[in-house]
Design a protein around this motif. Structure first.
Motif, PDB file in Angstrom:
ATOM      1  N   ARG A   1      -1.380   6.723  14.030  1.00 10.86           N
ATOM      2  CA  ARG A   1      -1.439   5.764  12.766  1.00 10.86           C
ATOM      3  C   ARG A   1      -2.421   4.391  13.263  1.00 10.86           C
ATOM      4  N   MET A   2      -2.114   3.801  14.219  1.00 14.04           N
ATOM      5  CA  MET A   2      -2.736   2.600  14.804  1.00 14.04           C
ATOM      6  C   MET A   2      -2.823   2.767  16.326  1.00 14.04           C
ATOM      7  N   ASN A   3      -3.825   3.010  16.886  1.00 20.40           N
ATOM      8  CA  ASN A   3      -3.540   3.163  18.570  1.00 20.40           C
ATOM      9  C   ASN A   3      -3.522   1.576  19.057  1.00 20.40           C
ATOM     10  N   GLY A   4      -3.219   1.841  20.524  1.00 15.20           N
ATOM     11  CA  GLY A   4      -3.138   0.451  21.107  1.00 15.20           C
ATOM     12  C   GLY A   4      -4.103  -0.663  20.979  1.00 15.20           C
ATOM     13  N   LEU A   5      -5.301  -0.085  21.134  1.00 18.28           N
ATOM     14  CA  LEU A   5      -6.517  -0.922  21.055  1.00 18.28           C
ATOM     15  C   LEU A   5      -6.452  -1.729  19.657  1.00 18.28           C
ATOM     16  N   GLU A   6      -6.432  -1.053  18.780  1.00 18.67           N
ATOM     17  CA  GLU A   6      -6.297  -1.600  17.434  1.00 18.67           C
ATOM     18  C   GLU A   6      -5.137  -2.655  17.159  1.00 18.67           C
ATOM     19  N   PHE A   7      -4.164  -2.357  17.675  1.00 16.20           N
ATOM     20  CA  PHE A   7      -2.827  -2.960  17.888  1.00 16.20           C
ATOM     21  C   PHE A   7      -3.216  -4.425  18.219  1.00 16.20           C
ATOM     22  N   ILE A   8      -3.734  -4.424  19.451  1.00 17.75           N
ATOM     23  CA  ILE A   8      -4.152  -5.593  20.410  1.00 17.75           C
ATOM     24  C   ILE A   8      -5.032  -6.428  19.531  1.00 17.75           C
ATOM     25  N   GLU A   9      -6.024  -5.764  18.990  1.00 15.80           N
ATOM     26  CA  GLU A   9      -7.049  -6.440  18.270  1.00 15.80           C
ATOM     27  C   GLU A   9      -6.149  -7.389  17.154  1.00 15.80           C
ATOM     28  N   ALA A  10      -5.497  -6.821  16.278  1.00 14.66           N
ATOM     29  CA  ALA A  10      -4.803  -7.138  15.184  1.00 14.66           C
ATOM     30  C   ALA A  10      -3.735  -8.337  15.548  1.00 14.66           C
ATOM     31  N   VAL A  11      -3.155  -8.220  16.774  1.00 10.88           N
ATOM     32  CA  VAL A  11      -2.261  -9.282  17.244  1.00 10.88           C
ATOM     33  C   VAL A  11      -3.128 -10.457  17.564  1.00 10.88           C
ATOM     34  N   ARG A  12      -4.455 -10.163  18.075  1.00 10.78           N
ATOM     35  CA  ARG A  12      -5.204 -11.376  18.506  1.00 10.78           C
ATOM     36  C   ARG A  12      -6.054 -12.042  17.397  1.00 10.78           C
ATOM     37  N   LEU A  13      -5.863 -11.276  16.141  1.00  8.97           N
ATOM     38  CA  LEU A  13      -6.414 -11.961  14.965  1.00  8.97           C
ATOM     39  C   LEU A  13      -5.523 -12.888  14.157  1.00  8.97           C
ATOM     40  N   ASP A  14      -4.216 -12.781  14.733  1.00  5.19           N
ATOM     41  CA  ASP A  14      -2.972 -13.597  14.093  1.00  5.19           C
ATOM     42  C   ASP A  14      -2.814 -14.784  14.907  1.00  5.19           C
ATOM     43  N   ALA A  15      -3.249 -15.932  14.287  1.00  6.09           N
ATOM     44  CA  ALA A  15      -3.217 -17.125  14.903  1.00  6.09           C
ATOM     45  C   ALA A  15      -1.761 -17.164  15.397  1.00  6.09           C
ATOM     46  N   ALA A  16      -0.877 -16.935  14.722  1.00  4.36           N
ATOM     47  CA  ALA A  16       0.740 -17.437  15.067  1.00  4.36           C
ATOM     48  C   ALA A  16       0.961 -16.601  16.408  1.00  4.36           C
TER      49      ALA A  16
END
Length: 121
Positions: free
Chosen positions: A58-73
């Motif tokens: 569904r969402m690999n770890g690299l995509e997960f890291i990128e998504a977390v880093r896009l969330d300012a909070a």
């Protein structure tokens, strides 16, 4: 006060190994089975650090890291990659995505706890 760690791995066995290593060391452990589930858990919690696998459905770890880093909070939360991968190109990609550290499975519980303590201090 107990620090909270979110573990993201599609292997139930690995999630339970992480729990059995972290809880006796005083950490509270949240679990997610892939990157998408990790984002859901992250939306409802404030972990002090994240441990994530790379290869997940569904969402690999690299995509997960990128998504977390896009969330300012959430972008300041340390993220340690825990994976069977030792490929330098993937390590570089994880660093560029925002990973804080990289540990290759199988993990040594003492080394993992030392790494977590370094990033949550």
């Amino acid at each position: 006060m107990s620090k909270t760690i979110l573990t993201v791995d599609d292997s139930r066995t690995m999630r339970e190994l992480l729990r059995s290593a972290l809880e006796p060391a005083g950490f509270t452990v949240l679990q997610a089975e892939d990157g998408l589930h990790g984002l859901e858990v992250l939306g409802a919690s404030e972990p002090d650090a994240i441990i994530t696998d790379i290869n997940m459905p569904r969402m690999n770890g690299l995509e997960f890291i990128e998504a977390v880093r896009l969330d300012a909070a959430k972008r300041a939360i340390p993220i340690i990659v825990l994976t069977t991968e030792s490929d330098t190109a993937k390590k570089d990609r994880a660093r560029r995505a925002g990973a804080t550290g990289w540990i290759v499975k199988p993990f040594d519980p003492a080394r993992l706890i030392a790494a977590i303590n370094r990033v949550v201090a």
